[in-house]
Design an enzyme around this catalytic site. Sequence first.
Site, PDB file in Angstrom:
ATOM      1  N   ARG A  84      -0.728  -8.685  13.379  1.00  0.00           N
ATOM      2  CA  ARG A  84      -1.289  -7.740  12.398  1.00  0.00           C
ATOM      3  C   ARG A  84      -2.075  -8.480  11.320  1.00  0.00           C
ATOM      4  O   ARG A  84      -3.130  -8.027  10.880  1.00  0.00           O
ATOM      5  CB  ARG A  84      -0.166  -6.903  11.773  1.00  0.00           C
ATOM      6  N   ARG A 138      11.045  -1.055  11.035  1.00  0.00           N
ATOM      7  CA  ARG A 138       9.926  -0.585  11.847  1.00  0.00           C
ATOM      8  C   ARG A 138       9.782  -1.433  13.112  1.00  0.00           C
ATOM      9  O   ARG A 138      10.004  -2.632  13.075  1.00  0.00           O
ATOM     10  CB  ARG A 138       8.645  -0.684  11.013  1.00  0.00           C
ATOM     11  N   LYS A 182       0.833  -1.208   0.000  1.00  0.00           N
ATOM     12  CA  LYS A 182       0.000   0.000   0.000  1.00  0.00           C
ATOM     13  C   LYS A 182       0.870   1.262   0.000  1.00  0.00           C
ATOM     14  O   LYS A 182       0.662   2.168  -0.796  1.00  0.00           O
ATOM     15  CB  LYS A 182      -0.932   0.026   1.238  1.00  0.00           C
TER      16      LYS A 182
HETATM   17  P1  AP5 Z   1       4.807  -1.643   1.899  1.00  0.00           P
HETATM   18  O1  AP5 Z   1       4.545  -0.810   0.704  1.00  0.00           O
HETATM   19  O2  AP5 Z   1       5.500  -1.032   3.042  1.00  0.00           O
HETATM   20  O3  AP5 Z   1       3.459  -2.384   2.362  1.00  0.00           O
HETATM   21  P2  AP5 Z   1       2.204  -1.836   3.156  1.00  0.00           P
HETATM   22  O4  AP5 Z   1       1.007  -2.470   2.538  1.00  0.00           O
HETATM   23  O5  AP5 Z   1       2.241  -0.353   3.238  1.00  0.00           O
HETATM   24  O6  AP5 Z   1       2.449  -2.529   4.566  1.00  0.00           O
HETATM   25  P3  AP5 Z   1       2.348  -1.909   6.033  1.00  0.00           P
HETATM   26  O7  AP5 Z   1       3.126  -2.829   6.918  1.00  0.00           O
HETATM   27  O8  AP5 Z   1       2.691  -0.476   6.058  1.00  0.00           O
HETATM   28  O9  AP5 Z   1       0.836  -2.114   6.309  1.00  0.00           O
HETATM   29  P4  AP5 Z   1       0.167  -2.090   7.658  1.00  0.00           P
HETATM   30  O10 AP5 Z   1      -1.233  -2.018   7.221  1.00  0.00           O
HETATM   31  O11 AP5 Z   1       0.496  -3.230   8.548  1.00  0.00           O
HETATM   32  O12 AP5 Z   1       0.821  -0.846   8.426  1.00  0.00           O
HETATM   33  P5  AP5 Z   1       0.327   0.629   8.695  1.00  0.00           P
HETATM   34  O13 AP5 Z   1       1.504   1.490   8.739  1.00  0.00           O
HETATM   35  O14 AP5 Z   1      -0.787   0.987   7.825  1.00  0.00           O
HETATM   36  O15 AP5 Z   1       5.644  -2.917   1.392  1.00  0.00           O
HETATM   37  C1  AP5 Z   1       6.137  -3.877   2.310  1.00  0.00           C
HETATM   38  C2  AP5 Z   1       7.524  -4.377   1.880  1.00  0.00           C
HETATM   39  O16 AP5 Z   1       7.383  -5.110   0.658  1.00  0.00           O
HETATM   40  C3  AP5 Z   1       8.539  -3.261   1.582  1.00  0.00           C
HETATM   41  O17 AP5 Z   1       9.803  -3.681   2.008  1.00  0.00           O
HETATM   42  C4  AP5 Z   1       8.502  -3.129   0.057  1.00  0.00           C
HETATM   43  O18 AP5 Z   1       9.732  -2.672  -0.468  1.00  0.00           O
HETATM   44  C5  AP5 Z   1       8.186  -4.553  -0.377  1.00  0.00           C
HETATM   45  N1  AP5 Z   1       7.397  -4.611  -1.613  1.00  0.00           N
HETATM   46  C6  AP5 Z   1       6.386  -3.771  -2.004  1.00  0.00           C
HETATM   47  N2  AP5 Z   1       5.874  -4.167  -3.199  1.00  0.00           N
HETATM   48  C7  AP5 Z   1       6.569  -5.291  -3.553  1.00  0.00           C
HETATM   49  C8  AP5 Z   1       6.516  -6.171  -4.689  1.00  0.00           C
HETATM   50  N3  AP5 Z   1       5.641  -5.974  -5.682  1.00  0.00           N
HETATM   51  N4  AP5 Z   1       7.372  -7.224  -4.726  1.00  0.00           N
HETATM   52  C9  AP5 Z   1       8.264  -7.417  -3.715  1.00  0.00           C
HETATM   53  N5  AP5 Z   1       8.372  -6.619  -2.631  1.00  0.00           N
HETATM   54  C10 AP5 Z   1       7.531  -5.566  -2.544  1.00  0.00           C
HETATM   55  O19 AP5 Z   1      -0.250   0.477  10.185  1.00  0.00           O
HETATM   56  C11 AP5 Z   1       0.604   0.224  11.266  1.00  0.00           C
HETATM   57  C12 AP5 Z   1      -0.194   0.186  12.567  1.00  0.00           C
HETATM   58  O20 AP5 Z   1      -0.809   1.475  12.803  1.00  0.00           O
HETATM   59  C13 AP5 Z   1      -1.359  -0.801  12.610  1.00  0.00           C
HETATM   60  O21 AP5 Z   1      -0.937  -2.086  12.997  1.00  0.00           O
HETATM   61  C14 AP5 Z   1      -2.286  -0.137  13.632  1.00  0.00           C
HETATM   62  O22 AP5 Z   1      -1.834  -0.376  14.947  1.00  0.00           O
HETATM   63  C15 AP5 Z   1      -2.123   1.342  13.324  1.00  0.00           C
HETATM   64  N6  AP5 Z   1      -3.084   1.827  12.319  1.00  0.00           N
HETATM   65  C16 AP5 Z   1      -2.808   2.387  11.114  1.00  0.00           C
HETATM   66  N7  AP5 Z   1      -3.923   2.708  10.450  1.00  0.00           N
HETATM   67  C17 AP5 Z   1      -4.955   2.370  11.259  1.00  0.00           C
HETATM   68  C18 AP5 Z   1      -6.373   2.441  11.140  1.00  0.00           C
HETATM   69  N8  AP5 Z   1      -6.968   2.930  10.036  1.00  0.00           N
HETATM   70  N9  AP5 Z   1      -7.126   1.986  12.174  1.00  0.00           N
HETATM   71  C19 AP5 Z   1      -6.564   1.509  13.292  1.00  0.00           C
HETATM   72  N10 AP5 Z   1      -5.233   1.400  13.473  1.00  0.00           N
HETATM   73  C20 AP5 Z   1      -4.440   1.823  12.465  1.00  0.00           C
HETATM   74 MG    MG Z   2       2.378   1.062   4.800  1.00  0.00          MG
END
Ligand code: AP5
Ligand code: MG
Length: 216
Positions: free
Chosen positions: A172, A161, A14
């Site tokens: 998660r 992270r 994402k």
């Molecule tokens: P990346 O692009 O970082 O993936 P992502 O989908 O953004 O993953 P996140 O871990 O950020 O998602 P998340 O939902 O757990 O975390 P968030 O920060 O939203 O890619 C991942 C890796 O893969 C990278 O190394 C990248 O280089 C690699 N990659 C990408 N594309 C690739 C491909 N095609 N092939 C190979 N490799 C690839 O949330 C964190 C925390 O915040 C949550 O756990 C929660 O506690 C809180 N939070 C955030 N939003 C909310 C909400 N709306 N409600 C409640 N709590 C929330």
């Molecule tokens: Mg993310």
Amino acid sequence: MKGIILLGPPGAGKGTQAKRISSEFGIPQISTGDMLREAVRDRTPMGLMAKGFMDSGDLVPDNVVVGIVKDRLSAADCNTGFILDGFPRTIPQAEALQTATFELGKQIDIVISLDVDQKELMTRLCGRRTCNKCGSMYHVTFNPSRVEGKCDQCGGALIQRDDDREETIQARLVNYKKSTEPLVMFYGNSGKLKSVMASGSIDAITAEISGLIRSV
Ligand code: AP5
Ligand code: MG
Ligand code: ZN
């Protein structure tokens, strides 16, 4: 005006894709995860409250994230569009978003679901590195920086992270299944949902997403 939601499990890409779409279309990326991490880093009252949930892989309470998204959506730079990354994540958040966009005279035009095999998610998250200065994202194997530990864009240090530890990632993923996956049905029913197979080349996935956005 293009209101876009990127939906998908932790590690689906994402953030990686939202950054690219944001610069291609000139619209802001709204990542609740990034905003919460910033609040944790700055030790704001919201950050101090959110940290415990994030470190254990739990969702932060709906009212907190809904509040920050509402504020952000009312900023002037969202008038030409926006891309939501990691929000909404529960049915109540999706319902609150409907109300908020309506009140602000905005709308959601398309919801793009990024689908990736469960096993690959773990590999992606364990190898993820993020620049502590500009937020650029890397992967030690799939998308390495030119110089190990250093950001290609700005030379900043690449860090892991806090929530990218195996047991937190498991939590998660479980929370995603329980609370967020029902949104696929929710948006499927609205006719706005498009699915993208999000494994393989990052460029090819961006091209597909961008094509879908242009078509609405
Ligand atoms: P990346 O692009 O970082 O993936 P992502 O989908 O953004 O993953 P996140 O871990 O950020 O998602 P998340 O939902 O757990 O975390 P968030 O920060 O939203 O890619 C991942 C890796 O893969 C990278 O190394 C990248 O280089 C690699 N990659 C990408 N594309 C690739 C491909 N095609 N092939 C190979 N490799 C690839 O949330 C964190 C925390 O915040 C949550 O756990 C929660 O506690 C809180 N939070 C955030 N939003 C909310 C909400 N709306 N409600 C409640 N709590 C929330
Ligand atoms: Mg993310
Ligand atoms: Zn950087």
